[in-house]
Design a protein around this motif. Sequence first.
Motif, PDB file in Angstrom:
ATOM      1  N   SER A 385       0.814  -1.214   0.000  1.00 41.45           N
ATOM      2  CA  SER A 385       0.000   0.000   0.000  1.00 41.45           C
ATOM      3  C   SER A 385       0.849   1.265   0.000  1.00 41.45           C
ATOM      4  CB  SER A 385      -0.939   0.003   1.214  1.00 41.45           C
ATOM      5  OG  SER A 385      -1.757  -1.154   1.210  1.00 41.45           O
ATOM      6  N   ALA A 386       1.926   1.272   0.781  1.00 40.50           N
ATOM      7  CA  ALA A 386       2.773   2.469   0.852  1.00 40.50           C
ATOM      8  C   ALA A 386       3.432   2.757  -0.499  1.00 40.50           C
ATOM      9  CB  ALA A 386       3.840   2.293   1.934  1.00 40.50           C
ATOM     10  N   VAL A 387       3.828   1.708  -1.198  1.00 40.74           N
ATOM     11  CA  VAL A 387       4.439   1.870  -2.519  1.00 40.74           C
ATOM     12  C   VAL A 387       3.417   2.444  -3.499  1.00 40.74           C
ATOM     13  CG1 VAL A 387       5.455   0.640  -4.487  1.00 40.74           C
ATOM     14  CG2 VAL A 387       6.108   0.026  -2.162  1.00 40.74           C
ATOM     15  N   VAL A 388       2.188   1.954  -3.448  1.00 42.84           N
ATOM     16  CA  VAL A 388       1.141   2.446  -4.344  1.00 42.84           C
ATOM     17  C   VAL A 388       0.855   3.923  -4.067  1.00 42.84           C
ATOM     18  CG1 VAL A 388      -1.281   2.197  -5.018  1.00 42.84           C
ATOM     19  CG2 VAL A 388       0.114   0.171  -4.595  1.00 42.84           C
ATOM     20  N   LEU A 389       0.804   4.283  -2.797  1.00 44.44           N
ATOM     21  CA  LEU A 389       0.554   5.682  -2.437  1.00 44.44           C
ATOM     22  C   LEU A 389       1.648   6.601  -2.967  1.00 44.44           C
ATOM     23  CD1 LEU A 389      -0.925   7.920  -0.853  1.00 44.44           C
ATOM     24  CD2 LEU A 389       0.405   7.228   1.171  1.00 44.44           C
ATOM     25  N   THR A 390       2.906   6.190  -2.790  1.00 46.41           N
ATOM     26  CA  THR A 390       4.032   7.048  -3.171  1.00 46.41           C
ATOM     27  C   THR A 390       4.283   7.052  -4.671  1.00 46.41           C
ATOM     28  OG1 THR A 390       5.065   6.589  -1.027  1.00 46.41           O
ATOM     29  CG2 THR A 390       6.471   7.517  -2.749  1.00 46.41           C
ATOM     30  N   ARG A 391       4.350   5.836  -5.260  1.00 50.70           N
ATOM     31  CA  ARG A 391       4.803   5.719  -6.639  1.00 50.70           C
ATOM     32  C   ARG A 391       3.694   5.853  -7.671  1.00 50.70           C
ATOM     33  NH1 ARG A 391       9.309   7.474  -6.464  1.00 50.70           N
ATOM     34  NH2 ARG A 391       9.288   6.999  -8.698  1.00 50.70           N
ATOM     35  N   TRP A 392       2.454   5.860  -7.214  1.00 48.90           N
ATOM     36  CA  TRP A 392       1.371   6.041  -8.184  1.00 48.90           C
ATOM     37  C   TRP A 392       0.512   7.253  -7.834  1.00 48.90           C
ATOM     38  CZ3 TRP A 392      -4.076   3.764  -8.486  1.00 48.90           C
ATOM     39  CH2 TRP A 392      -4.644   4.043  -9.736  1.00 48.90           C
ATOM     40  N   ILE A 393      -0.142   7.223  -6.669  1.00 47.01           N
ATOM     41  CA  ILE A 393      -1.098   8.277  -6.346  1.00 47.01           C
ATOM     42  C   ILE A 393      -0.405   9.636  -6.264  1.00 47.01           C
ATOM     43  CG2 ILE A 393      -2.760   9.100  -4.640  1.00 47.01           C
ATOM     44  CD1 ILE A 393      -3.371   6.204  -3.941  1.00 47.01           C
ATOM     45  N   LYS A 394       0.664   9.739  -5.468  1.00 46.55           N
ATOM     46  CA  LYS A 394       1.356  11.028  -5.333  1.00 46.55           C
ATOM     47  C   LYS A 394       2.094  11.415  -6.611  1.00 46.55           C
ATOM     48  CE  LYS A 394       2.025  11.111  -0.324  1.00 46.55           C
ATOM     49  NZ  LYS A 394       3.022  11.181   0.775  1.00 46.55           N
ATOM     50  N   ASP A 395       2.750  10.439  -7.237  1.00 48.34           N
ATOM     51  CA  ASP A 395       3.476  10.742  -8.471  1.00 48.34           C
ATOM     52  C   ASP A 395       2.531  11.226  -9.568  1.00 48.34           C
ATOM     53  OD1 ASP A 395       5.834  10.110  -7.306  1.00 48.34           O
ATOM     54  OD2 ASP A 395       6.323   8.407  -8.602  1.00 48.34           O
ATOM     55  N   GLN A 396       1.371  10.587  -9.706  1.00 53.97           N
ATOM     56  CA  GLN A 396       0.412  11.009 -10.723  1.00 53.97           C
ATOM     57  C   GLN A 396      -0.179  12.376 -10.400  1.00 53.97           C
ATOM     58  OE1 GLN A 396       1.237   9.126 -13.356  1.00 53.97           O
ATOM     59  NE2 GLN A 396      -0.914   8.879 -13.872  1.00 53.97           N
ATOM     60  N   ALA A 397      -0.403  12.645  -9.106  1.00 51.27           N
ATOM     61  CA  ALA A 397      -0.902  13.973  -8.718  1.00 51.27           C
ATOM     62  C   ALA A 397       0.099  15.048  -9.132  1.00 51.27           C
ATOM     63  CB  ALA A 397      -1.149  14.022  -7.210  1.00 51.27           C
ATOM     64  N   ASP A 398       1.388  14.805  -8.871  1.00 51.18           N
ATOM     65  CA  ASP A 398       2.421  15.768  -9.258  1.00 51.18           C
ATOM     66  C   ASP A 398       2.519  15.902 -10.775  1.00 51.18           C
ATOM     67  OD1 ASP A 398       2.999  16.159  -6.600  1.00 51.18           O
ATOM     68  OD2 ASP A 398       4.695  14.764  -6.568  1.00 51.18           O
ATOM     69  N   PHE A 399       2.415  14.761 -11.481  1.00 50.56           N
ATOM     70  CA  PHE A 399       2.508  14.805 -12.945  1.00 50.56           C
ATOM     71  C   PHE A 399       1.382  15.636 -13.538  1.00 50.56           C
ATOM     72  CE2 PHE A 399       0.693  13.150 -16.888  1.00 50.56           C
ATOM     73  CZ  PHE A 399       1.734  13.431 -17.766  1.00 50.56           C
ATOM     74  N   PHE A 400       0.148  15.373 -13.107  1.00 49.61           N
ATOM     75  CA  PHE A 400      -0.986  16.081 -13.691  1.00 49.61           C
ATOM     76  C   PHE A 400      -0.930  17.573 -13.381  1.00 49.61           C
ATOM     77  CE2 PHE A 400      -3.142  11.816 -13.741  1.00 49.61           C
ATOM     78  CZ  PHE A 400      -3.308  11.773 -15.111  1.00 49.61           C
ATOM     79  N   LYS A 401      -0.489  17.933 -12.168  1.00 51.95           N
ATOM     80  CA  LYS A 401      -0.379  19.354 -11.853  1.00 51.95           C
ATOM     81  C   LYS A 401       0.679  20.021 -12.727  1.00 51.95           C
ATOM     82  CE  LYS A 401       0.184  18.828  -7.361  1.00 51.95           C
ATOM     83  NZ  LYS A 401       0.412  19.190  -5.949  1.00 51.95           N
ATOM     84  N   GLY A 402       1.839  19.360 -12.887  1.00 55.82           N
ATOM     85  CA  GLY A 402       2.894  19.920 -13.721  1.00 55.82           C
ATOM     86  C   GLY A 402       2.499  19.999 -15.189  1.00 55.82           C
ATOM     87  N   ALA A 403       1.820  18.953 -15.686  1.00 54.92           N
ATOM     88  CA  ALA A 403       1.407  18.934 -17.090  1.00 54.92           C
ATOM     89  C   ALA A 403       0.364  20.014 -17.365  1.00 54.92           C
ATOM     90  CB  ALA A 403       0.852  17.559 -17.444  1.00 54.92           C
TER      91      ALA A 403
END
Length: 553
Positions: A385-403
Motif C-alpha cells: 500500500s505504501a508503494v502504491v501511495l508514493t509511486r502512483w497516487i502522489k506521483d500522478q498527482a504531481d505529474f498532472f499538476k505539472g502537465a
Amino acid sequence: MAPEDEAQLHALVKNRLESLKNEYPSTPLLALSGLAEGADMVFAEAALELGMELVAVLPAPREVFARDFQKPTYPARTAEDLTQRFHNILARCSDRVVVGEGRHAQEPDRYTYVGAYLVRRCHVLFALWGGAEPDSEGGTGHVVKLAREGVPNRYRESPLRALDSPDPVTIHHLISPRKGAAVENAFTWKIMEPAEWAAGACRAMPANPLSALESFNKEACAFAARHPNAIEQSKGYLGLPEEELTRAERRIVHGYAIADAMAVDCRDKSNRTLLVIYGISLFMLLGFAVYSNVFPHTWLHAVYYVAFLLGCGLYVWDKWKRVHMRYVNYRGLAEGLRVQLFYRLAGVRNLAADLYLRKQRHEMAWIRQAMRALEAGPRRNEPQSAVVLTRWIKDQADFFKGARVRDAKKIRWFTWYARVGFWAGLFCGLLGLFVEIGNYAAHDSILLHWLFMLMGVFPAIAALIGSYVHRRGLEQHVREYDKMGAMFCQAAELVECDGLMHKNLCTHEEHMPERQKHTGFQLLVRELGREALADNAQWLMLHRELPPTLPSS
C-alpha cells in the motif's frame, strides 16, 4: 484422451505450437495449462519441449489437486505415474496460479475457474476434444463454450456489463477421440475464429489481435536495440526495484517500459511532423502573398508548388508509417499496464483490461488482450500500500499538476501570438486605408501593396496558430489534467489525513466471501484506476481523430 493416442497428439500439438512461433517470431509465447490428466499435460509437455515459458493454473493447492490422480481416467495410467508426471511438469513451470481460492476441493465448478482463467488471458485456446456438446462444467467442451460465448460473471474478477461483448479468442481445435469413441476427422485441426472477424464487423479492426501484437513486438525488438536507455528511463519513472516484484509484475513493468518509450518516440516524431507541415503552410502563405501582391516573379510561384508537394509528401509519409496512430495505441497500452501494475501491488483483484476501452471492443482488442496475458501469474500475499501511495497516487498527482501548468502556459503564448496576428492585420488595414484616403502614397505604390498584403497575412497566421493548438488538443489536455490532478490529490489526502489505508470500508461487500473483499484503500485504488482508465480512453479516442494533417481553420 486414451494413453495410446498421446504420442500422436503430442506431436500434433508441438507442430502447431512451432508453427505459431514461426508465424509470430517477434512475440514470446507464454503457455498456460491446468495440468489435468490427459490433454493438459500433453500440451504442457509440448510447450516445455519448445522452450516456452509455462504457467500452471491449478484449481486447488498442488497437494490437494494431486489427489485427483489417485483415480486415473484410464486404467492404463497408474496413480503413481500421473502424480510423478504432474510434479515433474510443475517443477519446470515459471509460475503457478491457484484459482477459485477457498472453494471446497470437491466442488464440481472448480475446474470452471481454471477454464475461465485460461479463456480470459489467452489469445489462442488449444482444445483437444472430440467436439461433442458439453455435458458438464469444467470440461474441454465447456471451456470452448466460455471462449465463444463469454465467461459468466461468477467466474470473473470484474462483472461483465450488460452491453459488453467478450473479447475474441481464436480456438485451435484438435479433434481427439475419447475413451475409445470414434469421431470423424480424428487427429486433424479445426480453426474456430470469432464470428465478427469473418463478418468484417469493423473495417478498422485488424484481422487478428495477434497480428497487431506481432507488429508491436517486431517494432519493440528493433527499438530496444537502438534505444536501450530510453526503456530503462521509462522503468525508472515507476521507481520500483525489480528484485522486489513478482515475475508477473516484472513482466508488466517491462511491457509498460517498452510501450512508454515507444510512445514517447512516436509522439516526438508526430509533433515534429505536424510542426513542419504548419511551417511549410506558413511559408506557402507568405510566398503566395508576396508573389500576388509585391514581387510577381516566376520562381516564387514555383517555390509555392514545391513547398505544397513537400507538405503533402510529409503528410502521406506520416499516414503510411502510422506514426501518430502508433503513438496513440502505445500510449494507451502503457497507461493500461500502469494501472494493472498498481492494482496488483495494492491487492485489487480486478483486471484493468475489463474496465478499459469498453466502447472500442473490436479495434482495440489487442491492447486489452495484451494486458490480460502479461498479468498471468499469482498475486502477492501482502499488498504494498505504501508503494502504491508514493509511486502512483502522489506521483500522478504531481505529474498532472505539472502537465496542466505546462500546457496552460503553451496555450497562453499561442493565444497571445494569435491576438497579435489579428490586431496586426487590423492595424495594417487601417494604416493602408489612412494612407490611401490621405493621398500619402499612390494607389499602386509598393507601400500600399505591402500594407494590404499584411492585412490578410497576419490574420491568416493567427488562424494557423489556432488550428495548430486545436490539432495538438491542448485545451482538452488542460481540462483533463486539471480534473485528474484534483482527483489524485484528493485520493492522497484521503489516505494520509483520514487514515484510509488502515480502515475497512467494505459495507457493500459484506455479502462476499472474506477472500473477495477489498479494504478501504483497495476500494479507493480500484475507483482511482477506473477513473484513470476512463480518462485515458477519452484521451486516446480524441487523439485518434487528431492525426497530423494539412492545416484547416
